[in-house]
Design a protein around this motif. Structure first.
Motif, PDB file in Angstrom:
ATOM      1  N   PHE A   8       0.957  -1.236   0.092  1.00 36.79           N
ATOM      2  CA  PHE A   8      -0.007  -0.029   0.159  1.00 36.79           C
ATOM      3  C   PHE A   8       0.919   1.350   0.009  1.00 36.79           C
ATOM      4  O   PHE A   8       0.706   2.171  -0.920  1.00 36.79           O
ATOM      5  CB  PHE A   8      -0.924  -0.013   1.101  1.00 36.79           C
ATOM      6  N   ALA A   9       1.946   1.337   0.864  1.00 31.97           N
ATOM      7  CA  ALA A   9       2.702   2.425   0.914  1.00 31.97           C
ATOM      8  C   ALA A   9       3.541   2.764  -0.255  1.00 31.97           C
ATOM      9  O   ALA A   9       3.708   3.955  -0.695  1.00 31.97           O
ATOM     10  CB  ALA A   9       3.587   2.098   2.199  1.00 31.97           C
ATOM     11  N   LEU A  10       4.025   1.541  -0.869  1.00 31.80           N
ATOM     12  CA  LEU A  10       4.897   1.668  -2.304  1.00 31.80           C
ATOM     13  C   LEU A  10       3.648   2.069  -3.458  1.00 31.80           C
ATOM     14  O   LEU A  10       4.062   3.419  -4.012  1.00 31.80           O
ATOM     15  CB  LEU A  10       5.276   0.465  -2.748  1.00 31.80           C
ATOM     16  N   SER A  11       2.558   1.812  -3.289  1.00 24.42           N
ATOM     17  CA  SER A  11       1.704   2.277  -4.555  1.00 24.42           C
ATOM     18  C   SER A  11       1.157   3.438  -4.230  1.00 24.42           C
ATOM     19  O   SER A  11       0.806   4.405  -5.058  1.00 24.42           O
ATOM     20  CB  SER A  11       0.444   0.992  -4.634  1.00 24.42           C
ATOM     21  N   THR A  12       0.890   3.995  -3.010  1.00 18.42           N
ATOM     22  CA  THR A  12       0.487   5.120  -2.605  1.00 18.42           C
ATOM     23  C   THR A  12       1.486   6.133  -2.952  1.00 18.42           C
ATOM     24  O   THR A  12       1.142   7.337  -3.535  1.00 18.42           O
ATOM     25  CB  THR A  12       0.070   5.346  -1.195  1.00 18.42           C
ATOM     26  N   TYR A  13       2.705   5.959  -2.682  1.00 23.42           N
ATOM     27  CA  TYR A  13       3.880   6.959  -2.775  1.00 23.42           C
ATOM     28  C   TYR A  13       4.102   7.391  -4.184  1.00 23.42           C
ATOM     29  O   TYR A  13       4.605   8.327  -4.504  1.00 23.42           O
ATOM     30  CB  TYR A  13       5.085   6.474  -2.135  1.00 23.42           C
ATOM     31  N   THR A  14       3.818   6.358  -5.125  1.00 19.50           N
ATOM     32  CA  THR A  14       3.959   6.829  -6.652  1.00 19.50           C
ATOM     33  C   THR A  14       3.033   7.582  -7.180  1.00 19.50           C
ATOM     34  O   THR A  14       3.121   7.922  -8.217  1.00 19.50           O
ATOM     35  CB  THR A  14       4.268   5.311  -7.265  1.00 19.50           C
ATOM     36  N   ARG A  15       1.816   7.657  -6.724  1.00 16.30           N
ATOM     37  CA  ARG A  15       0.675   8.412  -7.183  1.00 16.30           C
ATOM     38  C   ARG A  15       0.997   9.974  -7.421  1.00 16.30           C
ATOM     39  O   ARG A  15       1.921  10.525  -6.506  1.00 16.30           O
ATOM     40  CB  ARG A  15      -0.801   8.188  -6.314  1.00 16.30           C
ATOM     41  N   PRO A  16       0.587  10.576  -8.360  1.00 14.72           N
ATOM     42  CA  PRO A  16       0.972  12.082  -8.496  1.00 14.72           C
ATOM     43  C   PRO A  16       0.714  12.687  -7.348  1.00 14.72           C
ATOM     44  O   PRO A  16      -0.254  12.851  -6.666  1.00 14.72           O
ATOM     45  CB  PRO A  16      -0.173  12.343  -9.754  1.00 14.72           C
ATOM     46  N   GLY A  17       1.727  13.571  -6.836  1.00 15.62           N
ATOM     47  CA  GLY A  17       1.740  14.649  -5.772  1.00 15.62           C
ATOM     48  C   GLY A  17       1.741  13.911  -4.369  1.00 15.62           C
ATOM     49  O   GLY A  17       2.155  14.816  -3.655  1.00 15.62           O
ATOM     50  N   VAL A  18       1.611  12.739  -4.427  1.00 16.32           N
ATOM     51  CA  VAL A  18       1.872  11.882  -3.097  1.00 16.32           C
ATOM     52  C   VAL A  18       3.339  12.158  -2.521  1.00 16.32           C
ATOM     53  O   VAL A  18       3.635  12.409  -1.392  1.00 16.32           O
ATOM     54  CB  VAL A  18       1.390  10.607  -3.019  1.00 16.32           C
ATOM     55  N   GLU A  19       4.301  11.817  -3.308  1.00 17.13           N
ATOM     56  CA  GLU A  19       5.708  12.065  -2.765  1.00 17.13           C
ATOM     57  C   GLU A  19       6.026  13.297  -2.216  1.00 17.13           C
ATOM     58  O   GLU A  19       6.660  13.540  -1.253  1.00 17.13           O
ATOM     59  CB  GLU A  19       6.546  11.608  -3.997  1.00 17.13           C
ATOM     60  N   ALA A  20       5.662  14.519  -2.920  1.00 14.09           N
ATOM     61  CA  ALA A  20       5.988  15.870  -2.599  1.00 14.09           C
ATOM     62  C   ALA A  20       4.969  16.072  -1.241  1.00 14.09           C
ATOM     63  O   ALA A  20       5.622  16.963  -0.433  1.00 14.09           O
ATOM     64  CB  ALA A  20       5.495  16.650  -3.762  1.00 14.09           C
ATOM     65  N   ALA A  21       3.953  15.696  -1.413  1.00 16.96           N
ATOM     66  CA  ALA A  21       3.149  15.826  -0.088  1.00 16.96           C
ATOM     67  C   ALA A  21       3.635  15.456   1.163  1.00 16.96           C
ATOM     68  O   ALA A  21       3.898  15.897   2.233  1.00 16.96           O
ATOM     69  CB  ALA A  21       1.808  15.521  -0.169  1.00 16.96           C
ATOM     70  N   CYS A  22       4.264  13.957   1.016  1.00 16.48           N
ATOM     71  CA  CYS A  22       4.787  13.345   2.189  1.00 16.48           C
ATOM     72  C   CYS A  22       6.102  14.048   2.652  1.00 16.48           C
ATOM     73  O   CYS A  22       6.285  14.184   3.688  1.00 16.48           O
ATOM     74  CB  CYS A  22       5.257  11.937   1.744  1.00 16.48           C
ATOM     75  N   LEU A  23       7.041  14.555   1.532  1.00 21.49           N
ATOM     76  CA  LEU A  23       8.188  15.061   1.871  1.00 21.49           C
ATOM     77  C   LEU A  23       7.920  16.340   2.563  1.00 21.49           C
ATOM     78  O   LEU A  23       8.589  16.620   3.467  1.00 21.49           O
ATOM     79  CB  LEU A  23       9.177  15.230   0.638  1.00 21.49           C
ATOM     80  N   ARG A  24       7.017  17.138   2.344  1.00 22.11           N
ATOM     81  CA  ARG A  24       6.674  18.415   2.864  1.00 22.11           C
ATOM     82  C   ARG A  24       6.167  18.018   4.255  1.00 22.11           C
ATOM     83  O   ARG A  24       6.624  18.779   5.331  1.00 22.11           O
ATOM     84  CB  ARG A  24       5.625  19.124   2.182  1.00 22.11           C
ATOM     85  N   LEU A  25       5.263  17.244   4.515  1.00 23.11           N
ATOM     86  CA  LEU A  25       4.944  16.602   5.590  1.00 23.11           C
ATOM     87  C   LEU A  25       6.127  16.241   6.588  1.00 23.11           C
ATOM     88  O   LEU A  25       6.362  16.502   7.774  1.00 23.11           O
ATOM     89  CB  LEU A  25       3.860  15.485   5.739  1.00 23.11           C
ATOM     90  N   GLN A  26       7.076  15.443   5.890  1.00 24.20           N
ATOM     91  CA  GLN A  26       8.338  14.931   6.811  1.00 24.20           C
ATOM     92  C   GLN A  26       8.998  16.173   7.243  1.00 24.20           C
ATOM     93  O   GLN A  26       9.671  16.235   8.410  1.00 24.20           O
ATOM     94  CB  GLN A  26       9.110  13.939   5.768  1.00 24.20           C
ATOM     95  N   GLU A  27       9.388  17.017   6.391  1.00 23.24           N
ATOM     96  CA  GLU A  27      10.132  18.136   6.695  1.00 23.24           C
ATOM     97  C   GLU A  27       9.465  18.947   7.817  1.00 23.24           C
ATOM     98  O   GLU A  27      10.316  19.602   8.392  1.00 23.24           O
ATOM     99  CB  GLU A  27      10.183  19.105   5.419  1.00 23.24           C
ATOM    100  N   GLN A  28       8.149  18.853   8.000  1.00 27.81           N
ATOM    101  CA  GLN A  28       7.422  19.648   9.029  1.00 27.81           C
ATOM    102  C   GLN A  28       7.390  18.914  10.608  1.00 27.81           C
ATOM    103  O   GLN A  28       6.710  19.176  11.096  1.00 27.81           O
ATOM    104  CB  GLN A  28       6.167  20.045   8.673  1.00 27.81           C
TER     105      GLN A  28
END
Length: 155
Positions: A8-28
């Motif tokens: 689930f995590a792998l398939s979700t992370y590859t969806r458009p916009g998810v990686e960028a959103a996750c990285l922003r959240l991680q940075e915060q």
């Protein structure tokens, strides 16, 4: 729907916009593994109650702080130097692989905890993302959290 949390995590992370959103959240300061677990639980219709949130956090926090974050700090610290040093670049890639392995281990630990939590169990509401991000909610980008929700739940 993915049966296991890692897929689930792998398939979700590859969806458009998810990686960028996750990285922003991680940075915060958000724990993206915990949020992805929450999104997985939400998609499965597992009820969200404070005891479950706390149980997930008790597993995630120590692993995140003691294993994943130190690896991430080294990887980030070496980013600039690695651009001019091939040997360091190779070491940095190995650290990056270790960081990913550590995240996979955390997801496996979280999944092991929730195996007994039934889908559609009628307990609580499936608002995992908000609950798991609550401590950091004031600092988190609401658009990034919403992006993750939309990609996972379609709402």
């Amino acid at each position: 729907m993915c049966a296991d949390l890692w897929s689930f995590a792998l398939s979700t992370y590859t969806r458009p916009g998810v990686e960028a959103a996750c990285l922003r959240l991680q940075e915060q300061g958000a724990d993206v593994c915990l949020l992805l677990c929450g999104a997985w639980l939400e998609q499965r219709g597992v009820g969200c109650v404070p005891e479950r949130v706390q149980a997930l956090q008790q597993i995630a926090r120590p692993w995140q702080m003691q294993v994943i974050e130190p690896l991430r700090r080294v990887r980030v610290q070496w980013r600039e130097l690695a651009q001019q040093d091939e040997s360091l670049a190779a070491l940095r890639e190995r650290v990056k692989a270790l960081e990913l392995d550590a995240e996979r281990q955390l997801l496996a630990r979280l999944e092991a905890l929730v195996l007994g939590w039934q889908s559609g169990d009628g307990v609580g509401q499936p608002q995992w993302l908000e609950r798991l991000a609550t401590e950091d909610a004031a600092n988190l980008d609401p658009d990034a959290l919403q992006q993750l929700r939309v990609e996972v739940t379609g709402t």
